[in-house]
Scaffold this active site. Structure first.
Site, short mmCIF file in Angstrom:
data_model
loop_
_atom_site.label_atom_id
_atom_site.label_comp_id
_atom_site.label_asym_id
_atom_site.label_seq_id
_atom_site.Cartn_x
_atom_site.Cartn_y
_atom_site.Cartn_z
N CYS A 56 -0.81 -0.60 -8.01
CA CYS A 56 -1.78 -1.69 -7.87
C CYS A 56 -1.68 -2.67 -9.03
CB CYS A 56 -3.20 -1.13 -7.80
SG CYS A 56 -3.46 0.00 -6.41
N ARG A 133 -3.24 -0.61 1.30
CA ARG A 133 -2.79 -1.95 0.87
C ARG A 133 -2.76 -2.88 2.08
NH1 ARG A 133 -1.26 -0.59 -4.12
NH2 ARG A 133 -0.51 1.55 -4.36
#
Length: 219
Positions: A56, A133
């Site tokens: 991330c 995601r």
């Protein structure tokens, strides 16, 4: 239910392309934001599994490094995870300190998972407590134009979402389609004829035509 019956997983409500994107109002690192705040602009809304995680972090620094390029396309960035407001602030400060990158776009704190659930960001096959995601491209009218889901283990290509916005805006402006891996400056695809008469005349219309259904042109 017997031991041999298949396990039933709850259905996930997903938003649909070319329909209004799910509305939201949420606390972010830049104050309270609503979908309405982005009317008149393109918006990329993207989720990540958790703050202070390596994949991330690479994605957020990549989005931040391309923020000016998105801005040139009149496109805003808005992140999200199922973390607290203060965790987001601490993570943004950590990225600045350790990687020298300013995260200059808001991040939604979605502890109650309302936004994540509205956009189908929580996938029980991956996690019941984290958002996968997911990336959503929303146009200036608040209409969902594209959505892409990635697994937790693999980061997105930020360049691809920049390219996708360029392609969507080109299709919108010129009423054309774009081929695989199209980039600005390359030929675009002319709409396919819809009648036999149009198909018959296509070869003489001045396009780069391979066959009646496949024609391209420059912009």
């Amino acid at each position: 239910m017997s031991a041999h019956d298949p396990i039933q997983t709850p259905a996930i409500a997903l938003p649909r392309l070319n329909e209004p994107a799910p509305d939201f109002t949420a606390l972010t690192t830049h104050g309270t934001k609503s979908l309405a705040d982005y009317r008149g602009k393109w918006l990329i809304l993207f989720s990540h599994p958790a703050d202070f995680t390596p994949v991330c972090t690479t994605e957020f620094t990549a989005f931040a490094n391309r923020a000016d390029d998105f801005a040139k396309l009149d496109t805003n960035l808005l992140g999200l995870s199922i973390d607290s407001h203060y965790a987001h602030i601490a993570w943004v400060r950590s990225i600045k300190e350790n990687f020298g990158v300013d995260i200059n776009f808001p991040i939604i704190a979605d502890l109650d998972m309302k936004v994540a659930q509205a956009y189908g960001m929580v996938q029980p096959g991956a996690s019941d407590t984290q958002a996968v995601r997911a990336t959503f491209v929303i146009d200036p009218d608040g209409v969902l134009r594209a959505m892409v889901y990635y697994p937790m283990t693999n980061g997105r290509s930020v360049d691809e979402f920049l390219r996708l916005v360029q392609a969507l805006q080109t299709s919108e402006m010129y009423k054309v389609a774009t081929p695989e891996n199209w980039h600005p400056g390359e030929d675009v695809i002319v709409p396919t004829p819809q009648t036999t008469v149009e198909a018959e005349t296509r070869m003489g219309e001045g396009y780069k035509t391979k066959d009646w259904y496949f024609s391209t042109r420059s912009l």
